[in-house]
Design a protein around this motif. Structure first.
Motif, PDB file in Angstrom:
ATOM      1  N   GLN B 216       9.156  11.920  47.009  1.00 56.96           N
ATOM      2  CA  GLN B 216      10.102  11.466  45.994  1.00 56.96           C
ATOM      3  C   GLN B 216      11.524  11.763  46.453  1.00 56.96           C
ATOM      4  O   GLN B 216      11.759  12.598  47.317  1.00 56.96           O
ATOM      5  CB  GLN B 216       9.818  12.077  44.624  1.00 56.96           C
ATOM      6  N   TYR B 245      11.881   7.369  37.851  1.00 48.40           N
ATOM      7  CA  TYR B 245      10.847   7.771  36.892  1.00 48.40           C
ATOM      8  C   TYR B 245      11.330   8.823  35.914  1.00 48.40           C
ATOM      9  O   TYR B 245      10.717   9.026  34.856  1.00 48.40           O
ATOM     10  CB  TYR B 245       9.586   8.242  37.609  1.00 48.40           C
ATOM     11  N   LEU B 252       6.880  14.017  37.772  1.00 48.23           N
ATOM     12  CA  LEU B 252       6.163  12.765  37.541  1.00 48.23           C
ATOM     13  C   LEU B 252       5.002  12.988  36.574  1.00 48.23           C
ATOM     14  O   LEU B 252       4.772  12.190  35.661  1.00 48.23           O
ATOM     15  CB  LEU B 252       5.682  12.223  38.898  1.00 48.23           C
ATOM     16  N   ASP B 397       2.183   7.189  39.981  1.00 46.33           N
ATOM     17  CA  ASP B 397       3.194   6.151  39.835  1.00 46.33           C
ATOM     18  C   ASP B 397       2.575   4.831  39.364  1.00 46.33           C
ATOM     19  O   ASP B 397       3.157   4.128  38.534  1.00 46.33           O
ATOM     20  CB  ASP B 397       3.925   5.951  41.166  1.00 46.33           C
TER      21      ASP B 397
END
Lengths: 422, 422
Positions: B216, B245, B252, B397
């Motif tokens: 990320q 996000y 996440l 994701d």
């Protein structure tokens, strides 16, 4: 003999990154008994760099720098060395040729800026870098040894191995020190210190490094003579016995993997509060598919019953977090996956879900084989992440101890495949 | 205005531990736009300490030290400050009283050595430490501000909040800088830089910190005025859209947890090559038992069939590592655990198990809801640990993006409980 380390780069002066290169350098120095007396991080500013290099070279026999050797204007290590020591420079055409070839191999043309990396110090040693474009240097100035390395970790590692360690070996008269690490599980740091008292007394309180982290303790023995370490190790094995699970770079999950393979045995896991971490640790080991047959993460009563085959009556009577359910998870998952061993874990990670009788931090761990099981009840009121880690540590340890104890019985080598799966 | 930081303690000069306290101090300083121009680690040796303190106080406006304030003979920070600045000391009886009380609360008597911690500097400010026995100090000498803090992390944190940040706020004229972090998943660092080109051009290449780690990317906006950050954030949201996000301290897995709760939805996982890590990350979030119903770690074909309900014909025809099996894992586990969403992951972590058609690093990820599924095929030939992490990142994701896309449909809010479990 002592040393200092300078990490060069403004990015290591922000709030997010630390210098870890110095650990590799320290490790190489310590192998030869050379003490690191200071470490510094400086940004890409010429004045600061010059001062720092001078300060260190006045105080220590060896100065090691990392970083600041790249091709851009930010990279000022060369300029700082020139100013600090009054060095002269020249262009090394072989370096330009090498860098041009590296670029050409990718179909690129070498940017003009990279020529800066061919500037070397007249009368000093240039260290070719097979892992990148920036060469390093070994300077001998005013009776001090200054080692200049690139900051990219895998380039630095290669250079330490190729140039630095052999030089240290020669300099220190091949007296490479030997390090032996003993790894302990199932004791606290103070528990270890308590047990060490007679050892300390017997050895005039000679130093022994104790490192505690992640529910395990490491004892570091360092000696010039490996026989001395072996002697100490024998004593420590007597003191700690089966609390020592491994040595040097061993991990608990890798040790368990080896033990399972030796026994031709397999394992499966039914875990609740550890949420998959136990399976994940077991499968961190390359080749674990040889003995890990699978796992169930049973976050609900339904999952415990339908996936791991726990008797609903036990959940009804004792609750999901209980010895009985942990044992039935271990037995159930063992049957489901037809493995030699089954591990069951159930508990309350928190922060929610606790009660007076079963507070947050309670965990039950069970390991079952074909004819018996063992159980541990533990209480770790700590952060969720630590709780999960501690619980997996204890579960792996229980499996390890059961395998040790069963080592001499034939039964422990049966694969369990004869048990009917449901 | 600039600052330097000195971490004091020989244990941080070994090959295993780094100073991380300085990151907290840097973060506090950076909030007020004060640059850290150097950091150093020094051992418990008086000469080195005195030199280091002098060196730093000659070069920077603010000097911050951590450590060396304990009661033992190794703790020399006090002595070093006395020598470096010619300070006078006195005994503060209130500190002795406090320490005695702390010991008494545990039924212990204060050891005589702890009296050393009551030595304070005449005419300077002593900082009471409510988290431990060692007080800190704020010294004003030769026009410089020297802050002296204990090294125990949770004591240091409390002292920074209680004394240091309020002082910085006043000193810097309440110009606390504002940091906003945008978190991106599904792009590489170079992919992010590519997309940022027009943004850089539009803003005269003003700096924007880009931090990449663990599959990320973080974009750090820092400004004196929060409105300026909000403006930039809007632009970046337009550029990166649903690749962003979350913000600031979001993870996440926590974002996904919030989205599932908002939708009154649940999730379950059937994972092979990630070995439990996907379930473990989901359950790292406090309160995840509200939406995570469970998982299956299916390391064998048998487990995929019997635990996650995969059709044996699919395994026969396409192999365990295939789109078809990933999708059937997702659908199967969703049925088994009766959840809104099911996630299936199958791949080859390596180092063994690869083939020409399916090399090590291949992974298939699928997410299924009640009437459709999505699939990704990815290829990450990297270390086992990184492969596992990247695969979980991608699986989380994919679930996130499916939930976003389904946000407006009523179906996505059904709990899936009406589907018959097998």
């Amino acid at each position: 003999m002592n040393a200092s380390i300078i990490a060069i780069g403004s990015e290591m002066l922000g709030p997010t990154r630390v210098d870890t290169n110095s650990l590799k350098i320290t490790s190489a120095l310590e192998d030869f008994g050379i003490e690191v007396s200071r470490k510094a991080v400086v940004g890409d500013r010429l004045r600061d760099l010059v001062d720092e290099i001078r300060y260190c070279s006045e105080r220590t026999d060896i100065v090691v720098t990392t970083g600041g050797l790249g091709p851009t204007e930010d990279d000022l290590t060369r300029e700082a060395l020139i100013e600090a020591f009054g060095l002269k420079t020249e262009i090394d055409q072989t370096i330009i040729d090498r860098i041009e070839k590296r670029f050409a191999a990718r179909g690129w043309k070498m940017p003009e800026v990279n020529k800066r990396q061919a500037v070397v110090f007249t009368g000093q040693t240039t260290l070719k870098n097979e892992r990148g474009t920036a060469p390093g240097f070994h300077l001998q100035v005013k009776g001090k040894d200054v080692w200049v390395f690139p900051g990219v970790p895998h380039e630095l590692e290669w250079m330490l191995e190729t140039y630095f360690t052999p030089w240290l070996q020669q300099k220190a008269g091949a007296r490479k020190r030997h390090r032996r690490v003993l790894k302990i599980v199932g004791l606290t740091e103070s528990g270890v210190e308590e047990k060490l008292k007679p050892y300390y007394d017997a050895h005039n309180h000679e130093p022994l490094t104790i490192l505690a982290s992640g529910a395990q303790i490491e004892l570091h023995l360092i000696a010039d003579d490996p026989a001395a370490n072996a002697e100490r190790e024998k004593e420590l094995l007597t003191i700690f016995s089966d609390k020592i699970y491994g040595f040097d770079s061993d991990t608990l999950e890798a040790v368990i993997g080896r033990m399972l393979i030796e026994r031709n045995a397999t394992v499966s896991v039914a875990e609740s509060c550890t949420g998959g971490l136990l399976s994940s640790r077991i499968t961190d080991v390359a080749g674990s598919s040889a003995y890990f047959m699978g796992g169930a993460v049973c976050y609900t009563a339904d999952a415990k019953m339908f996936i791991a085959g726990v008797d609903p009556a036990l959940i009804q009577q004792y609750g999901e977090v209980s010895e009985q359910v942990a044992v039935d998870l271990a037995k159930g998952v063992r049957r489901r996956f037809r493995t030699t061993y089954g591990i069951g874990v159930t508990g309350i990670a928190g922060p929610g879900g606790g009660s007076e009788a079963k507070p947050v931090g309670t965990v039950h761990i069970a390991v079952a084989d074909f004819d018996h099981y063992e159980h541990r009840r533990l209480f770790w009121p700590m952060t969720r992440a630590m709780f999960k880690w501690f619980a997996t540590q204890s579960a792996l340890d229980l499996l390890r101890l059961m395998m040790r104890r069963a080592a001499s019985t034939i039964e422990s080598r049966s694969s369990g495949g004869s048990i009917t799966s449901t």
